[in-house]
Design a protein around this motif. Structure first.
Motif, PDB file in Angstrom:
ATOM      1  N   SER A 189       0.830  -1.207   0.000  1.00  0.00           N
ATOM      2  CA  SER A 189       0.000   0.000   0.000  1.00  0.00           C
ATOM      3  C   SER A 189       0.861   1.252   0.000  1.00  0.00           C
ATOM      4  O   SER A 189       0.573   2.223  -0.726  1.00  0.00           O
ATOM      5  CB  SER A 189      -0.930  -0.004   1.215  1.00  0.00           C
ATOM      6  OG  SER A 189      -1.782  -1.139   1.191  1.00  0.00           O
ATOM      7  N   LEU A 190       1.933   1.265   0.793  1.00  0.00           N
ATOM      8  CA  LEU A 190       2.829   2.437   0.826  1.00  0.00           C
ATOM      9  C   LEU A 190       3.536   2.624  -0.518  1.00  0.00           C
ATOM     10  O   LEU A 190       3.712   3.755  -0.985  1.00  0.00           O
ATOM     11  CB  LEU A 190       3.848   2.275   1.948  1.00  0.00           C
ATOM     12  CG  LEU A 190       3.292   2.341   3.381  1.00  0.00           C
ATOM     13  CD1 LEU A 190       4.396   2.076   4.391  1.00  0.00           C
ATOM     14  CD2 LEU A 190       2.625   3.691   3.643  1.00  0.00           C
ATOM     15  N   THR A 191       3.913   1.527  -1.143  1.00  0.00           N
ATOM     16  CA  THR A 191       4.560   1.623  -2.457  1.00  0.00           C
ATOM     17  C   THR A 191       3.624   2.191  -3.502  1.00  0.00           C
ATOM     18  O   THR A 191       3.979   3.086  -4.289  1.00  0.00           O
ATOM     19  CB  THR A 191       5.064   0.241  -2.894  1.00  0.00           C
ATOM     20  OG1 THR A 191       5.963  -0.276  -1.907  1.00  0.00           O
ATOM     21  CG2 THR A 191       5.771   0.319  -4.238  1.00  0.00           C
ATOM     22  N   LEU A 192       2.394   1.686  -3.526  1.00  0.00           N
ATOM     23  CA  LEU A 192       1.418   2.185  -4.493  1.00  0.00           C
ATOM     24  C   LEU A 192       1.018   3.628  -4.200  1.00  0.00           C
ATOM     25  O   LEU A 192       0.741   4.401  -5.128  1.00  0.00           O
ATOM     26  CB  LEU A 192       0.186   1.284  -4.499  1.00  0.00           C
ATOM     27  CG  LEU A 192       0.404  -0.145  -5.001  1.00  0.00           C
ATOM     28  CD1 LEU A 192      -0.897  -0.932  -4.951  1.00  0.00           C
ATOM     29  CD2 LEU A 192       0.980  -0.152  -6.407  1.00  0.00           C
ATOM     30  N   ALA A 193       0.993   4.001  -2.918  1.00  0.00           N
ATOM     31  CA  ALA A 193       0.696   5.392  -2.577  1.00  0.00           C
ATOM     32  C   ALA A 193       1.791   6.322  -3.096  1.00  0.00           C
ATOM     33  O   ALA A 193       1.511   7.404  -3.643  1.00  0.00           O
ATOM     34  CB  ALA A 193       0.538   5.534  -1.067  1.00  0.00           C
ATOM     35  N   ALA A 194       3.052   5.904  -2.946  1.00  0.00           N
ATOM     36  CA  ALA A 194       4.162   6.705  -3.464  1.00  0.00           C
ATOM     37  C   ALA A 194       4.092   6.806  -4.989  1.00  0.00           C
ATOM     38  O   ALA A 194       4.322   7.883  -5.577  1.00  0.00           O
ATOM     39  CB  ALA A 194       5.494   6.098  -3.019  1.00  0.00           C
ATOM     40  N   LEU A 195       3.777   5.709  -5.652  1.00  0.00           N
ATOM     41  CA  LEU A 195       3.651   5.732  -7.106  1.00  0.00           C
ATOM     42  C   LEU A 195       2.494   6.631  -7.561  1.00  0.00           C
ATOM     43  O   LEU A 195       2.603   7.354  -8.571  1.00  0.00           O
ATOM     44  CB  LEU A 195       3.455   4.317  -7.634  1.00  0.00           C
ATOM     45  CG  LEU A 195       4.647   3.361  -7.511  1.00  0.00           C
ATOM     46  CD1 LEU A 195       4.248   1.959  -7.954  1.00  0.00           C
ATOM     47  CD2 LEU A 195       5.835   3.863  -8.311  1.00  0.00           C
ATOM     48  N   SER A 196       1.396   6.608  -6.825  1.00  0.00           N
ATOM     49  CA  SER A 196       0.242   7.444  -7.184  1.00  0.00           C
ATOM     50  C   SER A 196       0.557   8.925  -7.018  1.00  0.00           C
ATOM     51  O   SER A 196       0.219   9.753  -7.883  1.00  0.00           O
ATOM     52  CB  SER A 196      -0.969   7.065  -6.333  1.00  0.00           C
ATOM     53  OG  SER A 196      -1.326   5.708  -6.526  1.00  0.00           O
TER      54      SER A 196
END
Length: 276
Positions: A189-196
């Motif tokens: 979730s943190l990785t996808l949040a950073a990518l978003s």
């Protein structure tokens, strides 16, 4: 005999005098009539000019009002046509992306539908493409509308090449949510949040885009929670109530992507005419 001749001569002279006087009177009458006709012909154009001058302001005002009404009507029709065309394009894009991305989630067993739904066309529920297409049309029209109301026209990377790259990054983020394996869902979730957030910073960088993206993620997450709670479909290994914790990141990046498409479609579109 002399007396008769003198009388005849005097009578003839008298007749000639009378005839001449009648001719003089007739000539004088004709001259008077000609003078009256000339004076009337001279005065009538001046009166016509005066009357035209008196009526010209109202005529010009009426013509200007008619032309302004015609232009406002044509402007409204053009604006409505462009609005319908943009809505149709956004709907088709949203429905197509929903089919492709939802199919990817189903193949990776991230999203589970009932068996009778999986056997249908594209292995997806019939209501998914229409709902996603409608949401894409609303979001794509909302972004340029908010920009115009805030007085902050979005001019950062306004080109179709940038929009296509944004779509590619969004598809990559969605693909990563199904393909990447982390030790726990929090790291994913943190990785996808950073990518978003990186997608927003790279292709948007507007306060309205950030605010609308967060709002869209929040509303879409609530709707998804409601659908899963009522058993419409479900997620494997839910860790955020009934859904996966990275799903709001997908909604956020999807809102930014569709917003960029809507802004690009709105370029060069005349504004809606205002009736003063």
């Amino acid at each position: 005999m002399p007396r008769l001749e003198s009388c005849a001569w005097s009578c003839s002279c008298t007749a000639r005098g009378r005839h001449r006087s009648q001719l003089g009177d007739t000539a004088a009458g004709l001259a008077a009539k000609v003078g009256e006709m000339l004076s009337s012909s001279v005065s009538s154009p001046s009166l016509a000019m005066v009357s035209r001058g008196a009526h010209s302001p109202s005529t010009s005002t009426a013509s200007s009002t008619a032309s302004s009404t015609t232009s406002s009507t044509s402007g409204t029709l053009n604006w409505s046509q462009h609005l319908v065309q943009r809505s149709v394009v956004l709907f088709v894009v949203g429905a197509f992306m929903a089919l492709v991305l939802n199919l990817l989630q189903i193949q990776r067993n991230v999203t589970l539908f009932p068996d009778e739904v999986i056997s249908t066309l594209f292995s997806s529920a019939w209501w998914v493409p229409p709902c996603c297409g409608t949401a894409a049309a609303v979001v794509g029209l909302l972004y340029p509308c908010i920009d115009s109301h805030l007085g902050e026209p979005h001019k950062f990377k306004r080109e179709w090449a940038s929009v296509m790259r944004c779509i590619a990054v969004f598809v990559g983020i969605n693909h990563a949510s199904a393909k990447l394996d982390f030790a726990n869902n929090v790291q994913l979730s943190l990785t996808l949040a950073a990518l978003s957030l990186g997608l927003w910073w790279t292709f948007d960088r507007s306060r309205s885009g950030l605010g609308l993206g967060i709002t869209i993620a929040f509303v879409a997450t609530l709707i998804t929670q409601f659908l899963v709670y009522n058993g419409v479909y479900q997620y494997t290994s839910p860790d955020f109530l009934y859904i996966r914790s990275w799903l709001p990141c997908i909604f956020f990046s999807g809102g930014v992507t569709v917003g960029n498409i809507g802004r690009q479609l709105a370029m060069g579109i005349p504004e809606k005419p205002h009736n003063d």
